[in-house]
Write a protein that holds these residues in place. Structure first.
Motif, PDB file in Angstrom:
ATOM      1  N   ILE A  10       0.761  -1.263  -0.160  1.00 27.59           N
ATOM      2  CA  ILE A  10       0.041  -0.028   0.082  1.00 27.59           C
ATOM      3  C   ILE A  10       0.926   1.348   0.119  1.00 27.59           C
ATOM      4  O   ILE A  10       1.739   1.324   0.901  1.00 27.59           O
ATOM      5  CB  ILE A  10      -0.920   0.078   1.324  1.00 27.59           C
ATOM      6  N   LYS A  11       0.586   2.173  -0.957  1.00 26.08           N
ATOM      7  CA  LYS A  11       1.542   3.213  -1.167  1.00 26.08           C
ATOM      8  C   LYS A  11       0.967   4.530  -0.373  1.00 26.08           C
ATOM      9  O   LYS A  11       0.247   5.337  -0.967  1.00 26.08           O
ATOM     10  CB  LYS A  11       1.612   3.663  -2.685  1.00 26.08           C
ATOM     11  N   TRP A  12       1.196   4.350   0.921  1.00 29.59           N
ATOM     12  CA  TRP A  12       0.710   5.341   1.909  1.00 29.59           C
ATOM     13  C   TRP A  12       1.569   6.498   2.197  1.00 29.59           C
ATOM     14  O   TRP A  12       1.344   7.509   2.726  1.00 29.59           O
ATOM     15  CB  TRP A  12       0.071   4.782   3.047  1.00 29.59           C
ATOM     16  N   GLN A  13       3.053   6.280   1.874  1.00 31.50           N
ATOM     17  CA  GLN A  13       3.995   7.209   2.375  1.00 31.50           C
ATOM     18  C   GLN A  13       3.678   8.510   1.565  1.00 31.50           C
ATOM     19  O   GLN A  13       3.104   8.565   0.525  1.00 31.50           O
ATOM     20  CB  GLN A  13       5.339   6.637   1.624  1.00 31.50           C
ATOM     21  N   PRO A  14       4.207   9.598   2.406  1.00 27.85           N
ATOM     22  CA  PRO A  14       3.783  11.140   1.653  1.00 27.85           C
ATOM     23  C   PRO A  14       4.614  11.328   0.254  1.00 27.85           C
ATOM     24  O   PRO A  14       3.948  12.105  -0.235  1.00 27.85           O
ATOM     25  CB  PRO A  14       4.524  11.975   2.878  1.00 27.85           C
ATOM     26  N   VAL A  15       5.679  10.522   0.023  1.00 25.91           N
ATOM     27  CA  VAL A  15       6.266  10.821  -1.020  1.00 25.91           C
ATOM     28  C   VAL A  15       5.290  10.428  -2.405  1.00 25.91           C
ATOM     29  O   VAL A  15       5.177  11.040  -3.313  1.00 25.91           O
ATOM     30  CB  VAL A  15       7.278   9.912  -1.274  1.00 25.91           C
ATOM     31  N   PHE A  16       4.356   9.229  -2.195  1.00 18.33           N
ATOM     32  CA  PHE A  16       3.581   9.104  -3.152  1.00 18.33           C
ATOM     33  C   PHE A  16       2.410  10.031  -3.356  1.00 18.33           C
ATOM     34  O   PHE A  16       1.833  10.542  -4.457  1.00 18.33           O
ATOM     35  CB  PHE A  16       3.134   7.761  -3.113  1.00 18.33           C
ATOM     36  N   PHE A  17       1.881  10.774  -2.306  1.00 15.37           N
ATOM     37  CA  PHE A  17       1.305  11.999  -2.222  1.00 15.37           C
ATOM     38  C   PHE A  17       1.587  13.205  -2.747  1.00 15.37           C
ATOM     39  O   PHE A  17       0.980  13.643  -3.633  1.00 15.37           O
ATOM     40  CB  PHE A  17       0.447  12.085  -0.822  1.00 15.37           C
ATOM     41  N   TYR A  18       3.013  13.398  -2.476  1.00 17.72           N
ATOM     42  CA  TYR A  18       3.539  14.371  -3.328  1.00 17.72           C
ATOM     43  C   TYR A  18       3.444  14.150  -4.591  1.00 17.72           C
ATOM     44  O   TYR A  18       3.567  15.208  -5.688  1.00 17.72           O
ATOM     45  CB  TYR A  18       5.051  14.550  -2.734  1.00 17.72           C
ATOM     46  N   GLU A  19       3.777  12.951  -5.380  1.00 18.56           N
ATOM     47  CA  GLU A  19       4.002  12.794  -6.784  1.00 18.56           C
ATOM     48  C   GLU A  19       2.595  13.117  -7.104  1.00 18.56           C
ATOM     49  O   GLU A  19       2.431  13.557  -8.352  1.00 18.56           O
ATOM     50  CB  GLU A  19       4.186  11.312  -7.214  1.00 18.56           C
ATOM     51  N   LYS A  20       1.418  12.737  -6.732  1.00 20.08           N
ATOM     52  CA  LYS A  20       0.120  13.072  -7.359  1.00 20.08           C
ATOM     53  C   LYS A  20      -0.203  14.561  -7.143  1.00 20.08           C
ATOM     54  O   LYS A  20      -0.890  14.997  -8.294  1.00 20.08           O
ATOM     55  CB  LYS A  20      -1.002  12.047  -6.337  1.00 20.08           C
ATOM     56  N   ILE A  21       0.058  15.014  -6.158  1.00 17.23           N
ATOM     57  CA  ILE A  21       0.150  16.529  -6.122  1.00 17.23           C
ATOM     58  C   ILE A  21       0.725  17.242  -7.301  1.00 17.23           C
ATOM     59  O   ILE A  21       0.294  18.333  -7.747  1.00 17.23           O
ATOM     60  CB  ILE A  21       0.165  17.137  -4.655  1.00 17.23           C
ATOM     61  N   ARG A  22       2.006  16.887  -7.226  1.00 23.37           N
ATOM     62  CA  ARG A  22       3.007  17.573  -8.404  1.00 23.37           C
ATOM     63  C   ARG A  22       2.279  17.113  -9.835  1.00 23.37           C
ATOM     64  O   ARG A  22       2.401  18.345 -10.480  1.00 23.37           O
ATOM     65  CB  ARG A  22       4.330  16.644  -8.261  1.00 23.37           C
ATOM     66  N   LEU A  23       2.010  15.956  -9.994  1.00 26.46           N
ATOM     67  CA  LEU A  23       1.021  16.013 -11.393  1.00 26.46           C
ATOM     68  C   LEU A  23      -0.011  16.868 -11.592  1.00 26.46           C
ATOM     69  O   LEU A  23      -0.260  17.390 -12.660  1.00 26.46           O
ATOM     70  CB  LEU A  23       0.632  14.391 -11.411  1.00 26.46           C
ATOM     71  N   MET A  24      -0.758  17.021 -10.647  1.00 27.53           N
ATOM     72  CA  MET A  24      -1.743  18.194 -10.828  1.00 27.53           C
ATOM     73  C   MET A  24      -1.381  19.464 -10.686  1.00 27.53           C
ATOM     74  O   MET A  24      -1.644  20.306 -11.680  1.00 27.53           O
ATOM     75  CB  MET A  24      -2.679  18.019  -9.466  1.00 27.53           C
ATOM     76  N   ILE A  25      -0.277  19.982 -10.008  1.00 27.65           N
ATOM     77  CA  ILE A  25       0.235  21.456  -9.932  1.00 27.65           C
ATOM     78  C   ILE A  25       1.098  21.488 -11.482  1.00 27.65           C
ATOM     79  O   ILE A  25       0.949  22.754 -11.839  1.00 27.65           O
ATOM     80  CB  ILE A  25       0.955  21.320  -8.940  1.00 27.65           C
ATOM     81  N   ALA A  26       1.999  20.694 -11.608  1.00 29.31           N
ATOM     82  CA  ALA A  26       2.977  20.791 -12.757  1.00 29.31           C
ATOM     83  C   ALA A  26       2.465  20.459 -13.938  1.00 29.31           C
ATOM     84  O   ALA A  26       2.913  20.769 -15.153  1.00 29.31           O
ATOM     85  CB  ALA A  26       4.170  20.256 -12.483  1.00 29.31           C
ATOM     86  N   MET A  27       1.258  19.819 -13.941  1.00 33.10           N
ATOM     87  CA  MET A  27       0.785  19.026 -15.281  1.00 33.10           C
ATOM     88  C   MET A  27       1.710  18.232 -16.016  1.00 33.10           C
ATOM     89  O   MET A  27       1.457  17.911 -17.062  1.00 33.10           O
ATOM     90  CB  MET A  27       0.345  20.160 -16.569  1.00 33.10           C
ATOM     91  N   LYS A  28       2.738  17.632 -15.199  1.00 33.22           N
ATOM     92  CA  LYS A  28       3.671  16.880 -15.716  1.00 33.22           C
ATOM     93  C   LYS A  28       3.985  15.716 -14.487  1.00 33.22           C
ATOM     94  O   LYS A  28       3.886  16.307 -13.442  1.00 33.22           O
ATOM     95  CB  LYS A  28       5.112  17.474 -16.113  1.00 33.22           C
ATOM     96  N   LYS A  29       4.405  14.543 -14.831  1.00 30.01           N
ATOM     97  CA  LYS A  29       4.930  13.599 -14.044  1.00 30.01           C
ATOM     98  C   LYS A  29       6.315  13.978 -13.116  1.00 30.01           C
ATOM     99  O   LYS A  29       7.078  14.735 -13.850  1.00 30.01           O
ATOM    100  CB  LYS A  29       4.922  12.281 -14.567  1.00 30.01           C
ATOM    101  N   VAL A  30       6.450  13.442 -12.319  1.00 30.01           N
ATOM    102  CA  VAL A  30       7.732  13.677 -11.475  1.00 30.01           C
ATOM    103  C   VAL A  30       8.806  13.182 -12.703  1.00 30.01           C
ATOM    104  O   VAL A  30       9.097  12.101 -13.099  1.00 30.01           O
ATOM    105  CB  VAL A  30       7.802  12.710 -10.149  1.00 30.01           C
TER     106      VAL A  30
END
Length: 309
Positions: free
Chosen positions: A193-213
């Motif tokens: 289960i990917k509950w760690q904050p780093v995975f949450f950051y990747e999803k938020i970055r995808l929304m904010i930057a419109m690009k993947k990490v």
């Protein structure tokens, strides 16, 4: 009227973009900003949609544009000065349509209830006191709006129970759920289960930057990055120059991001930036309006007469 229903469904995205632009204009007019800032806001919203990466989402028949439009329409009704029961019910119905179209928009739609109390100005403590005062005096309108949204959530759960035998918003093993146990890797073990904050950051970055990490952010994401970061910052720290900035915008942005700790936002990136874009644009424009006003006050010479010796 338009032939095949699929054509109308795809063309509806264009109507939603036009309607969302009009709501953004009306939203900023309520904040008493100048025409120049309203024009800039319209361009900041339309450019990513028409020539930016979001243009690929128009006409696919996805639910993001329609949900964004109904969400903004609900916000517009909540911002009207006359908070009659009829308007609040209308706003709640628009919020229901937005939620039924995209369930991950639930928190941001519910956070729209803070728009009922606007305008509320001041520091963080003063703003929360203003919200509490409004709740004490106008709790019925708050209850009506949140009650309608709650009814929508209950209706989805009842529908799933009657059709699928599960009382909930979706099947418990839905692939978008972060905390759902899934089987299996090559060894037959459950997937982690990917509950760690780093995975949450990747999803938020995808929304904010419109690009993947790992990819350079899209230049069209600049208003999203500025508006989102400023809005979240103003939840805990509001300098005096930005006491005019609506706290409700910060709460709306928080409501946009919270669900994605619990659900994934994969598929057709950057489709999950569509409902974030208009709120971020309004946040960015109001931020620069407050900033320019503070600079103008700082640069303006003192008009008080000097004391004669």
């Amino acid at each position: 009227l338009f032939g095949k229903s699929m054509f109308a469904q795809k063309f509806f995205d264009v109507w939603c973009v036009i309607g969302a632009t009009l709501v953004i204009v009306a939203w900023l007019r309520k904040t008493r900003v100048e025409f120049f800032y309203i024009l800039v806001a319209s361009l900041l919203f339309l450019l990513p949609v028409l020539i930016g990466p979001l243009r690929h989402q128009i006409g696919r028949g996805l639910a993001e544009y329609s949900s964004m439009f109904f969400m903004l329409l609900a916000f517009w009704f909540l911002l009207l000065e006359k908070k009659s029961v009829r308007l609040v019910i209308t706003a709640g119905c628009c919020g229901l349509l937005a939620y039924w179209t995209r369930q991950d928009h639930l928190f941001v739609i519910a956070a729209g209830v803070f728009l009922l109390a606007e305008p509320v100005k001041g520091s963080v403590i003063e703003v929360w006191r203003g919200y509490l005062t409004y709740l004490q005096t106008s709790w019925r309108t708050v209850a009506i709006f949140l009650g309608l949204i709650g009814f929508g959530v209950l209706a989805i759960a009842m529908r799933n129970w009657l059709i699928g035998g599960h009382f909930g918003l979706s099947p418990p093993d839905h692939p978008n759920f972060v905390f759902a146990a899934r089987c299996c890797d090559e060894n037959g073990d459950l997937l982690p289960i990917k509950w760690q904050p780093v995975f949450f950051y990747e999803k938020i970055r995808l929304m904010i930057a419109m690009k993947k990490v790992g990819q350079f952010p899209s230049p069209f994401s600049i208003p999203i990055m500025i508006g989102s970061c400023i809005g979240i910052l103003f939840l805990i720290w509001r300098p005096f120059a930005f006491h005019q900035y609506p706290m409700s915008l910060s709460l709306l942005l928080l409501g946009v991001f919270i669900p994605y700790y619990f659900v994934n936002n994969w598929g057709y990136p950057p489709r999950f930036s569509i409902h974030l874009l208009p709120i971020s644009v309004v946040s960015t424009v109001i931020f620069f309006r407050c900033l320019s006003g503070d600079f103008a006050h700082w640069l303006r010479p003192s008009l008080r007469p000097r004391k004669r010796v």
